[in-house]
Design a protein around this motif. Structure first.
Motif, PDB file in Angstrom:
ATOM      1  N   PHE A 138       0.881  -1.175   0.000  1.00 19.28           N
ATOM      2  CA  PHE A 138       0.000   0.000   0.000  1.00 19.28           C
ATOM      3  C   PHE A 138       0.911   1.216   0.000  1.00 19.28           C
ATOM      4  CE2 PHE A 138      -2.589   3.027   2.772  1.00 19.28           C
ATOM      5  CZ  PHE A 138      -3.414   3.436   1.748  1.00 19.28           C
ATOM      6  N   ALA A 139       0.699   2.111  -0.962  1.00 16.67           N
ATOM      7  CA  ALA A 139       1.579   3.276  -1.116  1.00 16.67           C
ATOM      8  C   ALA A 139       1.279   4.317  -0.043  1.00 16.67           C
ATOM      9  CB  ALA A 139       1.411   3.877  -2.507  1.00 16.67           C
ATOM     10  N   ILE A 140       2.106   4.330   0.998  1.00 14.52           N
ATOM     11  CA  ILE A 140       1.958   5.298   2.078  1.00 14.52           C
ATOM     12  C   ILE A 140       3.300   5.423   2.784  1.00 14.52           C
ATOM     13  CG2 ILE A 140       1.220   3.587   3.798  1.00 14.52           C
ATOM     14  CD1 ILE A 140      -0.718   5.781   4.889  1.00 14.52           C
ATOM     15  N   GLY A 141       3.568   6.613   3.318  1.00 10.06           N
ATOM     16  CA  GLY A 141       4.791   6.818   4.085  1.00 10.06           C
ATOM     17  C   GLY A 141       6.045   6.721   3.232  1.00 10.06           C
ATOM     18  N   GLU A 142       7.183   6.553   3.909  1.00  5.50           N
ATOM     19  CA  GLU A 142       8.465   6.500   3.199  1.00  5.50           C
ATOM     20  C   GLU A 142       8.746   5.104   2.670  1.00  5.50           C
ATOM     21  OE1 GLU A 142      11.078   7.925   6.266  1.00  5.50           O
ATOM     22  OE2 GLU A 142      10.244   9.946   6.142  1.00  5.50           O
ATOM     23  N   ARG A 143       8.359   4.078   3.447  1.00  8.58           N
ATOM     24  CA  ARG A 143       8.602   2.712   2.991  1.00  8.58           C
ATOM     25  C   ARG A 143       7.815   1.717   3.825  1.00  8.58           C
ATOM     26  NH1 ARG A 143      12.075   3.315   6.838  1.00  8.58           N
ATOM     27  NH2 ARG A 143      13.836   2.365   7.477  1.00  8.58           N
ATOM     28  N   LYS A 144       7.815   0.481   3.375  1.00  6.91           N
ATOM     29  CA  LYS A 144       7.152  -0.633   4.071  1.00  6.91           C
ATOM     30  C   LYS A 144       5.646  -0.443   4.198  1.00  6.91           C
ATOM     31  CE  LYS A 144      11.006  -2.863   5.522  1.00  6.91           C
ATOM     32  NZ  LYS A 144      11.378  -4.186   5.059  1.00  6.91           N
ATOM     33  N   GLY A 145       5.045   0.376   3.344  1.00  4.86           N
ATOM     34  CA  GLY A 145       3.600   0.574   3.394  1.00  4.86           C
ATOM     35  C   GLY A 145       2.880  -0.699   2.999  1.00  4.86           C
ATOM     36  N   ASN A 146       1.915  -1.114   3.825  1.00  7.75           N
ATOM     37  CA  ASN A 146       1.182  -2.338   3.516  1.00  7.75           C
ATOM     38  C   ASN A 146      -0.184  -2.325   4.179  1.00  7.75           C
ATOM     39  OD1 ASN A 146       1.265  -4.415   6.044  1.00  7.75           O
ATOM     40  ND2 ASN A 146       3.010  -3.030   6.077  1.00  7.75           N
ATOM     41  N   ILE A 147      -1.051  -3.182   3.638  1.00  7.31           N
ATOM     42  CA  ILE A 147      -2.402  -3.311   4.186  1.00  7.31           C
ATOM     43  C   ILE A 147      -2.761  -4.790   4.243  1.00  7.31           C
ATOM     44  CG2 ILE A 147      -3.438  -2.992   1.879  1.00  7.31           C
ATOM     45  CD1 ILE A 147      -5.841  -1.647   3.348  1.00  7.31           C
ATOM     46  N   LYS A 148      -3.439  -5.151   5.318  1.00  6.30           N
ATOM     47  CA  LYS A 148      -3.927  -6.521   5.470  1.00  6.30           C
ATOM     48  C   LYS A 148      -5.412  -6.420   5.780  1.00  6.30           C
ATOM     49  CE  LYS A 148      -2.672  -9.155   8.997  1.00  6.30           C
ATOM     50  NZ  LYS A 148      -1.851  -9.985   9.887  1.00  6.30           N
ATOM     51  N   VAL A 149      -6.231  -7.113   4.994  1.00 12.15           N
ATOM     52  CA  VAL A 149      -7.684  -7.085   5.177  1.00 12.15           C
ATOM     53  C   VAL A 149      -8.157  -8.519   5.373  1.00 12.15           C
ATOM     54  CG1 VAL A 149      -9.897  -6.440   4.146  1.00 12.15           C
ATOM     55  CG2 VAL A 149      -7.863  -5.045   3.698  1.00 12.15           C
ATOM     56  N   SER A 150      -8.831  -8.753   6.481  1.00  9.11           N
ATOM     57  CA  SER A 150      -9.271 -10.107   6.805  1.00  9.11           C
ATOM     58  C   SER A 150     -10.598 -10.055   7.541  1.00  9.11           C
ATOM     59  CB  SER A 150      -8.192 -10.776   7.660  1.00  9.11           C
ATOM     60  OG  SER A 150      -8.718 -11.602   8.646  1.00  9.11           O
ATOM     61  N   ASP A 151     -11.493 -10.989   7.219  1.00 13.39           N
ATOM     62  CA  ASP A 151     -12.774 -11.050   7.932  1.00 13.39           C
ATOM     63  C   ASP A 151     -12.566 -11.287   9.418  1.00 13.39           C
ATOM     64  OD1 ASP A 151     -14.535 -10.505   5.882  1.00 13.39           O
ATOM     65  OD2 ASP A 151     -14.743 -12.609   5.293  1.00 13.39           O
ATOM     66  N   LEU A 152     -11.509 -11.984   9.753  1.00 12.04           N
ATOM     67  CA  LEU A 152     -11.263 -12.335  11.150  1.00 12.04           C
ATOM     68  C   LEU A 152     -10.683 -11.166  11.952  1.00 12.04           C
ATOM     69  CD1 LEU A 152     -11.458 -14.764  13.070  1.00 12.04           C
ATOM     70  CD2 LEU A 152      -9.091 -15.293  12.484  1.00 12.04           C
TER      71      LEU A 152
END
Length: 134
Positions: free
Chosen positions: A74-88
């Motif tokens: 996920f493009a955010i911040g300077e680096r390591k941008g990420n998103i996790k989407v889970s029903d749980l």
């Protein structure tokens, strides 16, 4: 001030996400970490929880990897941008910016509240707002 997590998202913004009244709770704040929680508890024990954690990058790295294996970029911040989407577990967005590791999480539990996964774009927008304010 750089770890005063409650300054980055307002109660009104949490309420807009929940569609319900929100309570803000200041979590632990130390020179290495700050936390803020916004929540709503329904009469049937269903709930919304929005949580912002800000750590020094070095402190957080001691706990392991910055990005979970099942997260998406996920493009955010300077680096390591990420998103996790889970029903749980709901939605988790994290990134590194200005020497800090930031994690914004949103989850819901119970039958009388919408699944957190229906609010991905709204949570992304809150994450972008936090990033811009750092």
């Amino acid at each position: 001030a750089k770890f005063a997590a409650c300054t980055f998202i307002s109660v009104k913004e949490a309420e807009a996400l929940f569609g319900r009244p929100a309570t803000q709770k200041q979590g632990p704040t130390t020179p290495l970490h700050g936390e803020c929680d916004w929540n709503y508890d329904a009469p049937d024990n269903s709930s919304h929880l929005l949580q912002l954690n800000i750590w020094t990058e070095n402190f957080y790295k001691q706990g392991g990897e910055l990005v979970d294996a099942d997260a998406q970029p996920f493009a955010i911040g300077e680096r390591k941008g990420n998103i996790k989407v889970s029903d749980l577990t709901g939605i988790d967005i994290s990134w590194v910016e200005k020497g800090r590791f930031i994690q914004l999480s949103y989850s819901t539990v119970g039958p009388s509240v919408p699944k957190a996964t229906t609010k991905v774009e709204e949570v992304k927008a809150l994450a972008r707002k936090v990033s811009a304010a750092l």
